[in-house]
Design an enzyme around this catalytic site. Sequence first.
Site, PDB file in Angstrom:
ATOM      1  N   HIS A 103      12.214  34.363  33.658  1.00 15.42           N
ATOM      2  CA  HIS A 103      12.425  34.926  34.995  1.00 15.42           C
ATOM      3  C   HIS A 103      12.083  36.422  35.046  1.00 15.42           C
ATOM      4  O   HIS A 103      11.974  36.992  36.132  1.00 15.42           O
ATOM      5  CB  HIS A 103      13.875  34.750  35.449  1.00 15.42           C
ATOM      6  CG  HIS A 103      14.268  33.327  35.661  1.00 15.42           C
ATOM      7  ND1 HIS A 103      13.584  32.482  36.503  1.00 15.42           N
ATOM      8  CD2 HIS A 103      15.278  32.592  35.130  1.00 15.42           C
ATOM      9  CE1 HIS A 103      14.152  31.291  36.483  1.00 15.42           C
ATOM     10  NE2 HIS A 103      15.175  31.324  35.659  1.00 15.42           N
ATOM     11  N   ASP A 139      11.855  24.193  31.634  1.00 18.95           N
ATOM     12  CA  ASP A 139      13.194  24.607  32.054  1.00 18.95           C
ATOM     13  C   ASP A 139      13.478  24.021  33.444  1.00 18.95           C
ATOM     14  O   ASP A 139      12.556  23.812  34.232  1.00 18.95           O
ATOM     15  CB  ASP A 139      13.258  26.133  32.112  1.00 18.95           C
ATOM     16  CG  ASP A 139      14.677  26.673  32.242  1.00 18.95           C
ATOM     17  OD1 ASP A 139      15.248  27.085  31.225  1.00 18.95           O
ATOM     18  OD2 ASP A 139      15.208  26.673  33.374  1.00 18.95           O
ATOM     19  N   HIS A 141      14.705  25.492  35.846  1.00 21.63           N
ATOM     20  CA  HIS A 141      14.391  26.536  36.825  1.00 21.63           C
ATOM     21  C   HIS A 141      12.934  26.958  36.697  1.00 21.63           C
ATOM     22  O   HIS A 141      12.402  27.063  35.589  1.00 21.63           O
ATOM     23  CB  HIS A 141      15.294  27.753  36.611  1.00 21.63           C
ATOM     24  CG  HIS A 141      16.748  27.438  36.613  1.00 21.63           C
ATOM     25  ND1 HIS A 141      17.390  26.943  35.495  1.00 21.63           N
ATOM     26  CD2 HIS A 141      17.686  27.529  37.585  1.00 21.63           C
ATOM     27  CE1 HIS A 141      18.670  26.742  35.789  1.00 21.63           C
ATOM     28  NE2 HIS A 141      18.861  27.089  37.044  1.00 21.63           N
ATOM     29  N   ASP A 228      18.248  22.865  30.314  1.00 22.43           N
ATOM     30  CA  ASP A 228      19.252  22.758  31.366  1.00 22.43           C
ATOM     31  C   ASP A 228      18.922  21.684  32.395  1.00 22.43           C
ATOM     32  O   ASP A 228      19.655  21.502  33.367  1.00 22.43           O
ATOM     33  CB  ASP A 228      19.458  24.107  32.058  1.00 22.43           C
ATOM     34  CG  ASP A 228      18.162  24.849  32.331  1.00 22.43           C
ATOM     35  OD1 ASP A 228      17.086  24.276  32.096  1.00 22.43           O
ATOM     36  OD2 ASP A 228      18.229  26.007  32.770  1.00 22.43           O
TER      37      ASP A 228
END
Length: 327
Positions: A103, A139, A141, A228
């Site tokens: 990120h 991931d 995200h 995740d």
Amino acid sequence: ARVKRAYERIISSNAYSRGLIKVIEPNKVNEKILLTVHTSELIEAIRELSECGGGLIAPDTVVSRDSYEVALLAVGGAIKALELIMKGEFKKAFALIRPPGHHAERDRAKGFCLFNNVAITAQIAISRGFNRILILDWDAHHGDGTQSIFYENPKVLYISVHQDGRTLYPGTGFIDEIGSGEGEGYNVNIPLPPKANGALALYALREVAVPIIEQFKPEIVMVSAGYDAHHADMISDLNFTLDTYYEMTKMASKIASRHAEGRIIIVLEGGYHLKYMPMSIVNTICALVGIDKEHSEREYLAPPAVERYVNLLIKRMKKILSKYWAF
């Protein structure tokens, strides 16, 4: 705790007991390495906040007293993997590092990420002569930082399979985000709806990502490996299993064998379940070294509406990307 549990699982795994893996300590990188991707202002802000005892560098991202030094080690772990592979000592590496990175943007830390470990490693690889780098991000995200850093760069093919940004942080990663300028067509997002399972993720990767990768022919494969998306991880709404991570790693490893002389670096991103994250990492390592998975569980069934949505998503993606790639 997550890294500690993962390390304990790794050294008690079949791969370790059979002598198929070697554990190597990272080195801290020099700040000059960070400057290949990040601004001096961001680096200085994180360093000063850490030296002052810590605080928030972003609303969702904490810097502690030790964060700056640990972040230098995290980047160092990924860079060391690249260096060992370039020296020919290894073909494959897994960087068990924290904090994560995907990120982090050029000038901003966020989403638990301080420096973008995989992006820095890719940029160093480019400076060492690599012209076609695949970054596969699984991931839950979307890796908005990695996407923004390479959005105009045709030397990096960024492919992310993640939960739809309308339902999960950071709210990006849609199918029309395809890159710009010289990098147009080299950014591929597969935004899965909530309750999508591992089988659908693998199906989407085979249908959309693999044909593109085969045409791109990467010289080295890098993976932003978040765990995740596992069904037990409460931070997302996806239903991947331990087997999903084994199969995705096998897919990435086969791509590396076909096009990149086996070169693959897997870099840890998210994953927050103290039981299933370490088991998923062990399965990843099993796939890397070419042995049977150590852990398995039943596949979560996706609702029929979710399956229909993913099939439509794949058709729409192919229509958009067919301007750049053949399907």
